[in-house]
Design an enzyme around this catalytic site. Structure first.
Site, PDB file in Angstrom:
ATOM      1  N   PHE A  11       8.211 -18.177 -26.383  1.00 24.06           N
ATOM      2  CA  PHE A  11       7.145 -17.766 -27.313  1.00 24.06           C
ATOM      3  C   PHE A  11       6.499 -16.536 -27.148  1.00 24.06           C
ATOM      4  O   PHE A  11       6.646 -15.631 -27.757  1.00 24.06           O
ATOM      5  CB  PHE A  11       6.030 -18.957 -27.225  1.00 24.06           C
ATOM      6  CG  PHE A  11       4.987 -18.660 -28.256  1.00 24.06           C
ATOM      7  CD1 PHE A  11       5.304 -17.898 -29.629  1.00 24.06           C
ATOM      8  CD2 PHE A  11       3.532 -19.195 -28.006  1.00 24.06           C
ATOM      9  CE1 PHE A  11       4.250 -17.802 -30.395  1.00 24.06           C
ATOM     10  CE2 PHE A  11       2.858 -19.026 -29.004  1.00 24.06           C
ATOM     11  CZ  PHE A  11       2.972 -18.431 -30.190  1.00 24.06           C
ATOM     12  N   ILE A  12       6.027 -16.127 -25.628  1.00 22.37           N
ATOM     13  CA  ILE A  12       5.491 -14.964 -25.666  1.00 22.37           C
ATOM     14  C   ILE A  12       6.538 -13.792 -25.238  1.00 22.37           C
ATOM     15  O   ILE A  12       6.263 -12.736 -26.080  1.00 22.37           O
ATOM     16  CB  ILE A  12       4.492 -14.915 -24.569  1.00 22.37           C
ATOM     17  CG1 ILE A  12       3.345 -15.742 -24.709  1.00 22.37           C
ATOM     18  CG2 ILE A  12       3.874 -13.617 -24.162  1.00 22.37           C
ATOM     19  CD1 ILE A  12       2.448 -16.109 -23.448  1.00 22.37           C
ATOM     20  N   PRO A  48      16.495 -14.672  -3.715  1.00 22.93           N
ATOM     21  CA  PRO A  48      15.911 -13.427  -3.707  1.00 22.93           C
ATOM     22  C   PRO A  48      16.698 -12.141  -3.627  1.00 22.93           C
ATOM     23  O   PRO A  48      16.709 -11.036  -4.172  1.00 22.93           O
ATOM     24  CB  PRO A  48      14.901 -13.400  -2.917  1.00 22.93           C
ATOM     25  CG  PRO A  48      14.488 -14.614  -2.657  1.00 22.93           C
ATOM     26  CD  PRO A  48      15.894 -15.470  -2.953  1.00 22.93           C
ATOM     27  N   ASN A  81       7.471 -22.456 -12.131  1.00 17.81           N
ATOM     28  CA  ASN A  81       6.033 -21.595 -12.055  1.00 17.81           C
ATOM     29  C   ASN A  81       5.772 -21.169 -10.768  1.00 17.81           C
ATOM     30  O   ASN A  81       5.050 -20.296 -10.765  1.00 17.81           O
ATOM     31  CB  ASN A  81       5.047 -22.542 -12.764  1.00 17.81           C
ATOM     32  CG  ASN A  81       5.138 -22.769 -14.277  1.00 17.81           C
ATOM     33  OD1 ASN A  81       5.978 -21.961 -15.109  1.00 17.81           O
ATOM     34  ND2 ASN A  81       4.798 -23.781 -14.693  1.00 17.81           N
ATOM     35  N   TYR A 131       0.744 -28.402 -14.311  1.00 18.30           N
ATOM     36  CA  TYR A 131       1.098 -27.386 -14.937  1.00 18.30           C
ATOM     37  C   TYR A 131       0.098 -26.268 -14.401  1.00 18.30           C
ATOM     38  O   TYR A 131       0.336 -25.340 -13.929  1.00 18.30           O
ATOM     39  CB  TYR A 131       0.888 -27.443 -16.528  1.00 18.30           C
ATOM     40  CG  TYR A 131       0.898 -26.002 -17.099  1.00 18.30           C
ATOM     41  CD1 TYR A 131       1.896 -25.239 -16.981  1.00 18.30           C
ATOM     42  CD2 TYR A 131      -0.208 -25.481 -17.712  1.00 18.30           C
ATOM     43  CE1 TYR A 131       2.123 -23.859 -17.720  1.00 18.30           C
ATOM     44  CE2 TYR A 131      -0.200 -24.279 -18.350  1.00 18.30           C
ATOM     45  CZ  TYR A 131       0.916 -23.530 -18.364  1.00 18.30           C
ATOM     46  OH  TYR A 131       1.098 -22.203 -18.930  1.00 18.30           O
ATOM     47  N   LYS A 135       1.036 -23.035 -12.112  1.00 15.94           N
ATOM     48  CA  LYS A 135       0.839 -21.505 -12.363  1.00 15.94           C
ATOM     49  C   LYS A 135      -0.255 -20.960 -11.322  1.00 15.94           C
ATOM     50  O   LYS A 135       0.021 -19.805 -11.259  1.00 15.94           O
ATOM     51  CB  LYS A 135       0.114 -21.621 -13.823  1.00 15.94           C
ATOM     52  CG  LYS A 135       1.035 -21.971 -15.038  1.00 15.94           C
ATOM     53  CD  LYS A 135       2.327 -21.146 -15.205  1.00 15.94           C
ATOM     54  CE  LYS A 135       1.813 -19.653 -15.573  1.00 15.94           C
ATOM     55  NZ  LYS A 135       2.878 -18.574 -16.045  1.00 15.94           N
TER      56      LYS A 135
END
Length: 314
Positions: A11-12, A48, A81, A131, A135
């Site tokens: 969305f962002i 990584p 996250n 969540y 985060k």
């Protein structure tokens, strides 16, 4: 400036991609799992070392991380996250010329707040669910990475492109269905909480400003105003022309307006958890002072655009 954008399918991230690609003087490379990505890479599963080689190949000067998950199992949230953020930080450290990192965090990291006042960046984070915890863990990894890094703690994002599982995406779909089927009632979760709603286009501007700034640490991105979710919902109802009633179910959770899936929505509803955070309002002075940023899109316009997009969807 060479920018590597992560999470451009969200969305962002979609709005950030649109804004960056339209900017002269920026060379943007998109990395992600989707077919539209310039580089196909799974941040939660890749190493990584492999990501560092991609960074060196594109010689990225700034990495913008909009990737992540809002719903799902605790395992999925941690992978998306937290583990993915650890991979990003380690890859940047291993690269030949470590890039600046702009990471999109969440107001959910703060947890419950004292009603009536804004939350400053200095507030002690106390997330209340998987969540927010996942985060916050990602944010801590960024802040302790030793990199030139900035975390934007974004508050409740609204605007066109809102997922159908988000609060206003769900309401807009419910209103469209009710109008099409001549129904007089739309059911929603409890809307009694206060939230700081910020338009996704304003968030994209903040991320762009952060990329070219020298700011580090944590900066809140919000409107600076707390609005009852019920009042905001009425703006969307008015834009739709729906004349029926919106019925609230207090047993359901008030959902954050970020990226989500229908599967995640069903999982949340199945647990029937009441949202424990009743007040969220950003202290936005740091964003104004260090990024020269403030919101431009009023909430009424933002929700009107949500309805316009929903009504025109085939």
């Amino acid at each position: 400036m060479r920018v590597l954008l992560l999470g451009a399918d969200g969305f962002i991230g979609r709005r950030v991609a649109d804004r960056l690609l339209a900017e002269e003087g920026l060379q943007v490379t998109v990395l992600g799992r989707g077919d539209s990505a310039d580089i196909r890479f799974d941040l939660a599963a890749g190493s990584p070392g492999a990501l560092a080689r991609f960074l060196d190949a594109v010689a990225a000067q700034v990495v913008i991380n909009c990737a992540g998950a809002t719903y799902g199992t605790s395992r999925n949230l941690i992978r998306s996250n937290t583990l993915a953020v650890a991979t990003v930080c380690e890859a940047i450290r291993r690269s030949r010329e470590p890039a600046r990192l702009v990471h999109v965090g969440s107001a959910a990291e703060y947890g419950p707040a004292q009603p009536g006042g804004p939350i400053p960046e200095s507030a002690e984070p106390r997330p209340v669910g998987p969540y927010g915890v996942s985060k916050l863990a990602g944010t801590e990894l960024v802040l302790n990475s030793g990199l030139d890094a900035l975390v934007l703690r974004v508050f409740d994002v609204v605007g066109p492109g809102a997922p159908t599982a988000s609060l206003f995406g769900r309401l807009a779909e419910g209103l469209r269905r009710a109008l099409e089927q001549d129904e007089n009632q739309v059911r929603m979760p409890d809307l009694s909480g206060y939230r700081d709603f910020v338009d996704v286009r304003d968030v994209a501007r903040a991320i762009q400003a952060a990329a070219v700034s020298a700011a580090t640490g944590v900066i809140n991105i919000g409107s600076g105003h707390a609005v009852r979710a019920r009042d905001a919902a009425h703006l969307l109802v008015r834009a739709s022309g729906f004349e029926g009633t919106v019925t609230e179910d207090a047993r359901q959770v008030v959902l954050p307006a970020q990226q989500a899936s229908a599967e995640g929505l069903r999982a949340v509803e199945a647990r029937a958890v009441v949202e424990p955070v009743q007040w969220r309002q950003a202290d936005v002075r740091t964003a104004r002072d260090r990024l020269g940023w403030r919101t431009q899109v009023p909430l009424e316009e933002s929700l009107g655009d949500v309805w316009l997009e929903t009504a025109c969807r085939v």
